[in-house]
Design an enzyme around this catalytic site. Structure first.
Site, PDB file in Angstrom:
ATOM      1  N   GLY A 115       3.120  -3.813  -3.679  1.00 20.78           N
ATOM      2  CA  GLY A 115       2.789  -3.813  -5.442  1.00 20.78           C
ATOM      3  C   GLY A 115       4.073  -2.605  -6.023  1.00 20.78           C
ATOM      4  O   GLY A 115       4.454  -3.015  -6.615  1.00 20.78           O
ATOM      5  N   GLU A 161       4.169  -6.696   1.853  1.00 24.39           N
ATOM      6  CA  GLU A 161       3.397  -7.065   0.215  1.00 24.39           C
ATOM      7  C   GLU A 161       3.512  -5.602  -0.594  1.00 24.39           C
ATOM      8  O   GLU A 161       2.156  -5.320  -0.533  1.00 24.39           O
ATOM      9  CB  GLU A 161       2.165  -7.886   0.166  1.00 24.39           C
ATOM     10  N   CYS A 180     -14.860   2.536 -28.374  1.00 28.58           N
ATOM     11  CA  CYS A 180     -15.978   3.117 -28.350  1.00 28.58           C
ATOM     12  C   CYS A 180     -16.630   3.976 -27.065  1.00 28.58           C
ATOM     13  O   CYS A 180     -17.500   2.877 -26.360  1.00 28.58           O
ATOM     14  CB  CYS A 180     -17.139   2.757 -28.912  1.00 28.58           C
ATOM     15  N   GLU A 181     -15.756   4.373 -26.109  1.00 28.95           N
ATOM     16  CA  GLU A 181     -16.891   5.006 -24.572  1.00 28.95           C
ATOM     17  C   GLU A 181     -16.266   6.488 -24.883  1.00 28.95           C
ATOM     18  O   GLU A 181     -14.844   6.068 -24.928  1.00 28.95           O
ATOM     19  CB  GLU A 181     -15.574   4.176 -23.564  1.00 28.95           C
ATOM     20  N   GLY A 210       0.914  -1.364  -0.195  1.00 29.97           N
ATOM     21  CA  GLY A 210      -0.090   0.459   0.097  1.00 29.97           C
ATOM     22  C   GLY A 210       0.395   1.608  -0.118  1.00 29.97           C
ATOM     23  O   GLY A 210       0.299   2.418   0.148  1.00 29.97           O
TER      24      GLY A 210
END
Ligand SMILES: *Cc1c(COP(=O)(O)O)cnc(C)c1O
Length: 451
Positions: free
Chosen positions: A275, A273, A347-348, A239
């Protein structure tokens, strides 16, 4: 700190010009710097040198086996969240005794796979999960080392989608029920409760939520020991945030010192942990400008990468710096600047990589780089709009390696078939005629435009 920098107005990764990679591998492409990965790992690990510890890279951030291999060589393990991640980790040569397994929805078969591999421990997130794990372990004639992931109910003050340690989140077990659940676990034949775990959220830019969580876990460990439960591992989760824009997250040294301050006298093996911290700023995505389009209100820079390649801006309003691979001499200080939305072909309307971004003048054919794309970049990519997923490249000093080939059109339909008995329609021109006609010398549809 990373190894992407300009030399004579050309952007390099270590000693390789990014232009060479784009020319040889095509765009979009993710590029990772090995020296940066190694540096991040070492800088993160250093503060913990004085205590027994294990760094388990949270591999959902960047799960290519070549990246896992880099950390594994440095003595790291992985934090997995699925059977697929266990498979990747084993393929990469990660030692199973350095694997921890988190996640609220582990299935029976995923548990069996992890038990068969002999992973270090399961981070169990509910009572029902505990019951199933006990059963699976007994069926396989083994015991499952486990920690409860406790929810310490601290506010990490980050984006709501990536905060995980508050009462309203789906993660972990309720803190004030933890001791009772450990006492239950202790009586189970298939279960060996050996650790306490938490993970409170991602992209944290302050130390205090970590310190609050650690203080709570410390109290729990002491309580469990009073109940004769021999806790040997303390897993603090990941985190720690990184700078994407103006953020000023704590330094790993200060983070490490704060954690050690809370627990170093407990005589536990610490598990971390991280990341994003390890890979985020060690990777970038190169994309090519296709068109400029002036709308009535906005200027659009249309590029060949899209939200299927890098979803963080669309999903979390995340910010990625945009650099040019080749900047004009002296362009670093102002000159001709534009304000534009950088958008992809999907297409968004939510398909954008940057909004209202001020950047140096660009034109069709220019190569742009989305910085800080090494975490939750490729690993969150998809095939939406039937776009083959990008290639991945690992740079090591003056060499580079394609660690994942660009997907082909054949990859897009792998595993698809017509229902049994359906009569295939025949195109007047077969798909192979079309593609072979376009890509002479290639006898399949392996290539794609721009690829
Ligand atoms: C995602 C995750 C991490 C890593 O979080 P980062 O913010 O990338 O460091 C660590 N532990 C668990 C359980 C996770 O789900």
């Amino acid at each position: 700190m990373h190894y992407f920098e300009y030399k004579n107005d050309q952007l390099y990764c270590e000693s390789v010009p990014l232009r060479h990679i784009a020319e040889q591998v095509g765009t979009p492409v993710f590029v990772y710097s090995r020296s940066t990965l190694e540096r991040h790992f070492k800088v993160f690990e250093e503060p913990f040198a004085s205590v027994d510890h294990l760094i388990c890279f949270s591999m959902k951030a960047c799960s290519n086996i070549a990246i896992l291999h880099v950390f594994s060589e440095l003595g790291g393990g992985v934090d997995i969240v699925s059977g697929g991640e266990l498979f990747r980790a084993l393929k990469a040569g990660v030692d199973p005794s350095r694997v921890v397994y988190s996640g609220v929805g582990k299935t029976a078969s995923e548990m069996d796979e992890a038990l068969a591999a002999g992973i270090l421990m399961f981070n169990v997130e509910s009572e029902e999960e505990l019951d199933l794990l006990d059963k699976r372990a007994q069926l396989l004639g083994t015991t499952a080392r486990m920690a409860f992931r406790v929810n310490p109910d601290v506010d990490p003050r980050t984006h709501p989608y990536i905060s995980t340690g508050m009462r309203r989140n789906k993660f972990g077990i309720q803190f004030d029920r933890a001791t009772d659940l450990y006492l239950r676990a202790k009586e189970m034949v298939g279960i060996d409760p050996v650790g306490v775990d938490c993970h409170i959220g991602s992209q944290l830019t302050e130390l205090s939520p970590f310190m609050d969580a650690v203080a709570k876990l410390r109290g729990l460990v002491e309580d469990l020991r009073k109940h004769d439960i021999d806790i040997r591992y303390l897993d603090i989760g990941g985190g720690l945030g990184i700078p994407y824009d103006e953020e000023d997250p704590p330094l790993p040294a200060d983070y490490g010192a704060a954690i050690l301050d809370g627990v170093s006298d407990l005589n536990l093996k610490l598990i971390l942990e991280p990341g994003r911290l390890l890979t985020g700023n060690a990777g970038v995505m190169i994309t090519k400008v296709l068109y400029l389009k002036q709308g009535p209100e906005k200027l659009f820079v249309i590029v060949d990468a899209a939200m299927n390649d890098l979803i963080r801006p669309s999903l979390y309003q995340a910010y990625h710096s945009v650099w040019k691979v080749q900047r004009k001499a002296g362009e670093s200080d102002a000159g001709d600047r534009i304000v534009a939305d950088i958008v992809g072909p999907i297409c968004e309307s939510g398909d954008f990589l940057a909004q209202a971004r001020e950047l140096e003048q660009v034109q069709s054919g220019d190569l742009l780089v989305l910085m800080s794309a090494g975490a939750y970049g490729f690993s969150m990519s998809s095939n939406y709009n039937s776009r083959p997923r990008a290639a991945e490249v690992l740079v090591d000093n003056e060499r580079f390696y394609v660690i994942r080939q660009r997907e082909t059109y054949d990859d897009l339909i792998r595993g698809e078939r017509l229902p049994e008995g359906a009569r295939p329609h025949r195109n007047r021109k077969g798909v192979h005629d079309v593609f072979r006609g376009l890509y002479r010398g290639s006898d399949s549809v392996q290539k794609r435009p721009g690829g």
